[in-house]
Design a protein around this motif. Structure first.
Motif, PDB file in Angstrom:
ATOM      1  N   LEU A  24       6.768  16.543   5.065  1.00  0.00           N
ATOM      2  CA  LEU A  24       8.031  17.129   3.022  1.00  0.00           C
ATOM      3  C   LEU A  24       8.775  18.104   3.110  1.00  0.00           C
ATOM      4  CD1 LEU A  24       5.912  15.808   0.349  1.00  0.00           C
ATOM      5  CD2 LEU A  24       7.346  14.867   0.907  1.00  0.00           C
ATOM      6  N   ILE A  38      -0.480   4.749   2.100  1.00  0.00           N
ATOM      7  CA  ILE A  38      -2.143   3.388   1.888  1.00  0.00           C
ATOM      8  C   ILE A  38      -2.608   3.047   2.979  1.00  0.00           C
ATOM      9  CG2 ILE A  38      -0.723   0.903   1.339  1.00  0.00           C
ATOM     10  CD1 ILE A  38       1.755   2.050   0.115  1.00  0.00           C
ATOM     11  N   ALA A  59       7.813   3.316  -6.291  1.00  0.00           N
ATOM     12  CA  ALA A  59       6.775   3.324  -6.018  1.00  0.00           C
ATOM     13  C   ALA A  59       5.808   4.167  -5.441  1.00  0.00           C
ATOM     14  CB  ALA A  59       7.578   3.658  -4.809  1.00  0.00           C
ATOM     15  N   ILE A  60       6.052   5.373  -6.615  1.00  0.00           N
ATOM     16  CA  ILE A  60       5.276   6.625  -6.337  1.00  0.00           C
ATOM     17  C   ILE A  60       4.279   6.294  -7.468  1.00  0.00           C
ATOM     18  CG2 ILE A  60       4.832   9.203  -6.704  1.00  0.00           C
ATOM     19  CD1 ILE A  60       5.637   8.863  -4.130  1.00  0.00           C
ATOM     20  N   PHE A 116       5.565  14.135  -3.773  1.00  0.00           N
ATOM     21  CA  PHE A 116       6.349  13.518  -3.267  1.00  0.00           C
ATOM     22  C   PHE A 116       7.083  13.695  -4.389  1.00  0.00           C
ATOM     23  CE2 PHE A 116       3.182  11.693   0.195  1.00  0.00           C
ATOM     24  CZ  PHE A 116       4.670  11.396   0.872  1.00  0.00           C
ATOM     25  N   ALA A 174       9.079  -1.368  -4.129  1.00  0.00           N
ATOM     26  CA  ALA A 174       9.465  -1.180  -5.630  1.00  0.00           C
ATOM     27  C   ALA A 174      11.184  -0.103  -4.550  1.00  0.00           C
ATOM     28  CB  ALA A 174       9.007   0.590  -6.037  1.00  0.00           C
ATOM     29  N   TRP A 226      10.601   0.022   5.848  1.00  0.00           N
ATOM     30  CA  TRP A 226      11.041   0.640   5.232  1.00  0.00           C
ATOM     31  C   TRP A 226      11.884   2.335   6.555  1.00  0.00           C
ATOM     32  CZ3 TRP A 226      13.533   1.204   0.448  1.00  0.00           C
ATOM     33  CH2 TRP A 226      13.248   0.335  -0.158  1.00  0.00           C
ATOM     34  N   VAL A 276       0.960  15.901   4.945  1.00  0.00           N
ATOM     35  CA  VAL A 276       2.014  15.868   4.052  1.00  0.00           C
ATOM     36  C   VAL A 276       3.168  16.705   3.272  1.00  0.00           C
ATOM     37  CG1 VAL A 276       2.310  15.388   1.420  1.00  0.00           C
ATOM     38  CG2 VAL A 276       1.007  13.990   2.350  1.00  0.00           C
ATOM     39  N   LEU A 312       1.616   3.850  -6.544  1.00  0.00           N
ATOM     40  CA  LEU A 312       1.085   3.605  -5.579  1.00  0.00           C
ATOM     41  C   LEU A 312      -0.455   4.573  -6.266  1.00  0.00           C
ATOM     42  CD1 LEU A 312       1.087   3.472  -2.755  1.00  0.00           C
ATOM     43  CD2 LEU A 312       1.625   5.748  -2.675  1.00  0.00           C
ATOM     44  N   CYS A 337       4.787  -1.310   4.736  1.00  0.00           N
ATOM     45  CA  CYS A 337       5.567  -0.603   4.415  1.00  0.00           C
ATOM     46  C   CYS A 337       6.733  -0.303   5.244  1.00  0.00           C
ATOM     47  CB  CYS A 337       5.433   0.241   3.208  1.00  0.00           C
ATOM     48  SG  CYS A 337       5.848   1.043   2.264  1.00  0.00           S
ATOM     49  N   ILE A 347       5.451   6.819   2.405  1.00  0.00           N
ATOM     50  CA  ILE A 347       4.476   6.362   1.501  1.00  0.00           C
ATOM     51  C   ILE A 347       3.203   5.341   2.290  1.00  0.00           C
ATOM     52  CG2 ILE A 347       4.215   5.095  -0.167  1.00  0.00           C
ATOM     53  CD1 ILE A 347       6.416   6.214  -1.358  1.00  0.00           C
ATOM     54  N   ALA A 371       4.167  -1.574  -4.769  1.00  0.00           N
ATOM     55  CA  ALA A 371       5.205  -0.161  -4.824  1.00  0.00           C
ATOM     56  C   ALA A 371       6.104  -0.076  -3.053  1.00  0.00           C
ATOM     57  CB  ALA A 371       3.658   1.091  -3.879  1.00  0.00           C
ATOM     58  N   ILE A 372       5.246  -1.574  -2.190  1.00  0.00           N
ATOM     59  CA  ILE A 372       5.928  -1.609  -1.325  1.00  0.00           C
ATOM     60  C   ILE A 372       7.684  -1.932  -1.091  1.00  0.00           C
ATOM     61  CG2 ILE A 372       3.631  -0.934   0.488  1.00  0.00           C
ATOM     62  CD1 ILE A 372       4.201  -3.901   1.275  1.00  0.00           C
ATOM     63  N   MET A 409      -0.247  -4.050   4.420  1.00  0.00           N
ATOM     64  CA  MET A 409       1.001  -3.748   3.412  1.00  0.00           C
ATOM     65  C   MET A 409       0.896  -2.288   3.823  1.00  0.00           C
ATOM     66  SD  MET A 409      -0.177  -4.784  -0.936  1.00  0.00           S
ATOM     67  CE  MET A 409      -0.871  -5.909  -0.557  1.00  0.00           C
ATOM     68  N   ALA A 431      12.324   5.074  -4.615  1.00  0.00           N
ATOM     69  CA  ALA A 431      10.684   5.789  -4.153  1.00  0.00           C
ATOM     70  C   ALA A 431       9.828   6.398  -5.664  1.00  0.00           C
ATOM     71  CB  ALA A 431      11.422   7.004  -3.626  1.00  0.00           C
ATOM     72  N   ILE A 448      10.725   8.533   3.355  1.00  0.00           N
ATOM     73  CA  ILE A 448      10.685   8.763   2.225  1.00  0.00           C
ATOM     74  C   ILE A 448       9.657   7.591   2.267  1.00  0.00           C
ATOM     75  CG2 ILE A 448       9.955   9.116  -0.385  1.00  0.00           C
ATOM     76  CD1 ILE A 448      12.742  11.321   0.213  1.00  0.00           C
ATOM     77  N   MET A 449       9.955   6.542   2.452  1.00  0.00           N
ATOM     78  CA  MET A 449       9.056   5.086   2.707  1.00  0.00           C
ATOM     79  C   MET A 449       7.898   5.109   3.497  1.00  0.00           C
ATOM     80  SD  MET A 449       9.679   4.081  -0.597  1.00  0.00           S
ATOM     81  CE  MET A 449       9.080   2.222  -1.134  1.00  0.00           C
ATOM     82  N   ILE A 456      10.858  13.860  -4.215  1.00  0.00           N
ATOM     83  CA  ILE A 456      12.243  13.526  -4.483  1.00  0.00           C
ATOM     84  C   ILE A 456      12.998  13.642  -5.244  1.00  0.00           C
ATOM     85  CG2 ILE A 456      12.792  11.169  -5.141  1.00  0.00           C
ATOM     86  CD1 ILE A 456       9.658  10.109  -4.058  1.00  0.00           C
TER      87      ILE A 456
END
Lengths: 161, 102
Positions: B79, B39, A29-30, A68, A23, B26, B75, A33, B22, B35, A20-21, B18, A26, B31-32, A72
């Motif tokens: 978003l 995590i 990645a989702i 998400f 990818a 990123w 979130v 995840l 991330c 994410i 995922a990290i 991790m 996005a 968006i990343m 996106i």
């Protein structure tokens, strides 16, 4: 048997998170995840938390990740080649932080040799609910107000002028 | 289950590392970064549930429930803010969001 399942789930979790990290897009990645969150939900079940496992699947994999995905896809981002990818130089500070975390973990594990007896106790849902509503009832109210404020804030940010 | 608590903590801390990587790697993509935060929060939830199962007290599971409520609020707001910023500048690149003029 359960320990074997636990280690398999841990492998799926870590590999899914790693995919995922790293990818490229996005959306991928989702999806990775979501796979790793399903593995995490099964790990919660093995650790004697069936309610948290169900909430992990329903809220995380079912609601948050789909939110998400919707955002996106709604944004209509430019073609994936134009989005800035992390260059190799961007990964160095991240790798340094990972090395610090793993090193701290190694020091902790090597110095802490006292044997902890393995084994986990299951917590029944009755005890969970009793603690939640008897001991932390105020926190439930505060969480409900927090969700209301988040809803109002999201409506305010998302309105059309 | 007969897995020691330290193995659960190892898995959780690797997952946290991790997520941290991330967010740091990123940092040009909003968006990343979100994410990565997800995590990290899940790694913390795994730690809470593992501790709760180890000591036999329900408080750890309870705090992971609170963490889920926090995450859903966070979130939804984040978003909505991503959609708002994308409407203003047509991008999710953080380098373009460098002004705080109203």
């Amino acid at each position: 048997m359960e320990a074997t399942v636990f280690y398999i789930l841990a492998a799926i979790l870590l590999i899914g998170t790693l995919c995922a990290i790293t990818a490229r897009q996005a959306v991928r990645a989702i999806v990775y995840l979501v796979v790793s969150f399903f593995a995490l939900a099964l790990m919660f079940y093995l650790l004697g938390a069936p309610l948290i496992a169900a909430f992990e699947v329903i809220i995380y994999a079912g609601a948050i990740m789909v939110l998400f995905l919707f955002v996106i896809m709604m944004l209509e981002l430019e073609s994936p080649e134009k989005l800035p990818k992390p260059r190799l130089s961007d990964w160095w500070p991240a790798l340094a932080l990972v090395v610090v975390v793993v090193g701290a973990l190694a020091v902790l594990l090597l110095s802490h040799v006292r044997a902890v007896p393995p084994g986990f106790t299951d917590i029944p849902v009755r005890q969970f609910a009793y603690t939640l509503f008897k001991q932390y009832g105020v926190a439930v109210e505060i969480v409900s107000m927090q969700l209301l404020f988040a809803l109002v804030g999201a409506l305010y940010l998302g309105r059309h002028k | 289950m007969s897995v020691p608590l330290s193995h659960v903590l190892i898995v959780a801390s690797l997952m946290f590392a991790m997520g941290l990587a991330c967010v740091v790697a990123w940092r040009a993509n909003v968006i990343m970064m979100l994410i990565g935060i997800e995590i990290m929060l899940n790694a913390v939830m795994l730690t809470f549930v593992g501790g709760s199962a180890h000591w036999g007290i329900a408080d750890g599971q309870l705090f992971s429930l609170m963490l889920m409520a926090l995450t859903s609020a966070e979130v939804s707001l984040a978003l909505a803010m991503v959609v708002y910023l994308h409407r203003r500048k047509q991008t999710v690149n953080t380098d373009r969001f460098d002004s705080m003029k109203g």
